[in-house]
Enzyme design. Structure first.
Site, PDB file in Angstrom:
ATOM      1  CB  SER A  75      -1.299  -0.305   1.309  1.00 51.31           C
ATOM      2  OG  SER A  75      -0.301   0.437   2.246  1.00 51.31           O
TER       3      SER A  75
ATOM      4  N   GLY B 136       2.402   2.938  -2.113  1.00 51.07           N
ATOM      5  CA  GLY B 136       4.348   2.537  -2.786  1.00 51.07           C
ATOM      6  C   GLY B 136       4.834   2.401  -2.142  1.00 51.07           C
TER       7      GLY B 136
ATOM      8  CD  GLU C 128      -1.680   6.130  -7.976  1.00 49.89           C
ATOM      9  OE1 GLU C 128      -1.236   6.101  -7.814  1.00 49.89           O
ATOM     10  OE2 GLU C 128      -1.910   5.026  -7.760  1.00 49.89           O
TER      11      GLU C 128
ATOM     12  CD  GLU D 198       0.362   0.975  -8.540  1.00 45.38           C
ATOM     13  OE1 GLU D 198      -0.464   1.366  -7.345  1.00 45.38           O
ATOM     14  OE2 GLU D 198       1.510   0.523  -8.709  1.00 45.38           O
TER      15      GLU D 198
ATOM     16  CG  ASP E  31      -1.975   8.085  -1.063  1.00 41.81           C
ATOM     17  OD1 ASP E  31      -2.052   8.413  -2.544  1.00 41.81           O
ATOM     18  OD2 ASP E  31      -0.415   7.676  -0.104  1.00 41.81           O
ATOM     19  CB  THR E  32      -3.197  11.647  -4.304  1.00 46.28           C
ATOM     20  OG1 THR E  32      -4.001  10.996  -5.086  1.00 46.28           O
ATOM     21  CG2 THR E  32      -1.515  10.918  -4.504  1.00 46.28           C
TER      22      THR E  32
ATOM     23  NE  ARG F  17      -0.186   9.971   4.197  1.00 47.04           N
ATOM     24  CZ  ARG F  17      -0.401   8.705   3.327  1.00 47.04           C
ATOM     25  NH1 ARG F  17      -0.070   8.941   2.580  1.00 47.04           N
ATOM     26  NH2 ARG F  17      -1.236   8.009   2.827  1.00 47.04           N
TER      27      ARG F  17
END
Length: 380
Positions: free
Chosen positions: A148, A150, A256, A268, A275-276, A352
């Protein structure tokens, strides 16, 4: 009142819970550790590994939810396939959760639909990875098929990098599948997330494209809208519609794409808030979490309105407990800036922990400047 069983309780889940609670839902937040962000705002919580088949089945049987909403990839999705047959509703569908939990399966779906992707192959050992990388040609991008945000992703520029990339991918894997995808390195101009909203009733909707930058496989900052040629945006929407229609169900999908000078390439897909897409907390009249909640509940979605906005993450530097934050007041002193602190009880390097948001002119520069003011401190 709908009862929702949320599988995964990170910062994205927390914002979804807030949106669902505003619409009268009862939410049971689940994660592998106590005090996860979404648990702090949910009605109830359960602590167990979503990869534990017996524990997952027990939670579903105990709570009898109207909707099962995955927030993470690391779930024993075979259980979801079973319980869907028993009459439970999985968002967007058990098949979608099962396929998208694994990069190989969703990539195979995209290829089967004729969607343009990077050239790729799979490997289950470092020797196999080397052979496939040679066939594709260096440099190559290597990712675990199951991870997840990346985790475990790297670029191997030469054969000498293969063993380190294999080891890094294995360290970043989630679940129990020791398998990687290796793909050609795309020299893209930029990459986007196209938030795609499938409704129970009504047409599929698209948010303005979100541009983003990654480091160590994790997004660092994002902005909306990303300027695109109209024909490229139409191509991205067409591919997103084709893949999400095949997966079915209702909810938001984070799709993506790589965008080069000449074309748009599918990368993907996540069948959940992305998240973005945290930028939409400030850039849109309905955030991606509001949109997900409305879509899964079958509620109307009016016109999606957006202004220029950006997000920038705040990362922890090391491992620790009971984090505290300084610089928040300074960050919030800038007009048009907001901050979300996630409430994670522990830190690790590069975890994060918060996000700074900004809207209006120069939103990206102001979001990054605000994030830089915030520091994470933990107990010694």
């Amino acid at each position: 009142m709908k009862k929702i069983l949320l599988l995964g309780s990170g910062e994205l889940g927390k914002e979804f819970v807030i949106s669902a609670k505003r619409l009268g839902c009862h939410v049971v937040a689940c994660d592998s550790y106590a005090g996860a962000p979404a648990m702090q705002v949910a009605d109830q919580h359960e602590v167990f590994s979503m990869l534990d088949e017996a524990a997952l089945r027990a939670a579903i049987a105990k709570h009898q939810p109207d909707l099962i909403v995955p927030e993470i990839e690391a779930i024993r999705t075979e259980v979801l396939l079973d319980v869907e047959k028993e009459g439970f509703e999985v968002i967007p569908s058990a098949r979608a959760a099962n396929l998208t939990m694994n990069r190989d399966r969703i990539r195979d779906v995209a290829v089967g639909l004729g969607v343009r992707t990077a050239r790729f192959a799979y490997a289950e050992s470092s020797d196999g990875l080397l052979a496939e990388a040679r066939a594709i040609g260096f440099p190559v991008v290597i990712k675990p098929v199951m991870s997840s945000s990346g985790k475990g992703q790297s670029v191997a520029k030469t054969e000498a990098d293969i063993q380190a990339s294999w080891d890094y991918a294995c360290a970043g894997m989630r679940g129990d599948r020791q398998k990687v995808i290796v793909e050609e390195f795309i020299a893209f101009d930029y990459e986007i997330t196209l938030l795609t909203v499938r409704q129970r009733k009504g047409p599929t909707l698209y948010c303005p494209p979100i541009g983003h930058v990654q480091e160590r496989g994790d997004y660092q900052y994002s902005w909306q809208p990303q300027a695109m040629k109209p024909e490229f945006l139409q191509a991205a929407q067409a591919m997103a519609d084709k893949v999400t229609a095949d997966l079915g169900g209702a909810g938001i999908f984070g799709v993506e794409f790589f965008v080069t000078q000449d074309e748009v390439i599918f990368s993907e897909l996540s069948p959940r808030p992305h998240d973005t897409g945290m930028v939409t907390l400030i850039s849109q009249n309905l955030s991606e979490f509001d949109l997900h909640a409305r879509a899964v509940l079958g509620l109307p979605i009016p016109l999606i309105e957006a202004v220029e906005g950006a997000s920038a993450v705040v990362l922890a530097e090391g491992a620790g407990n009971n984090p505290t934050f300084t610089g928040v007041e300074d960050a919030l002193s800038e007009p048009g800036v907001d901050v979300r602190i996630f409430g994670k009880p522990t830190t690790r390097p590069y975890r994060r922990m918060a996000v700074a948001l900004a809207k209006g002119p120069d939103a990206l520069a102001r979001a990054r400047a605000a994030a830089a003011k915030i520091k994470v401190h933990t107990e010694a």
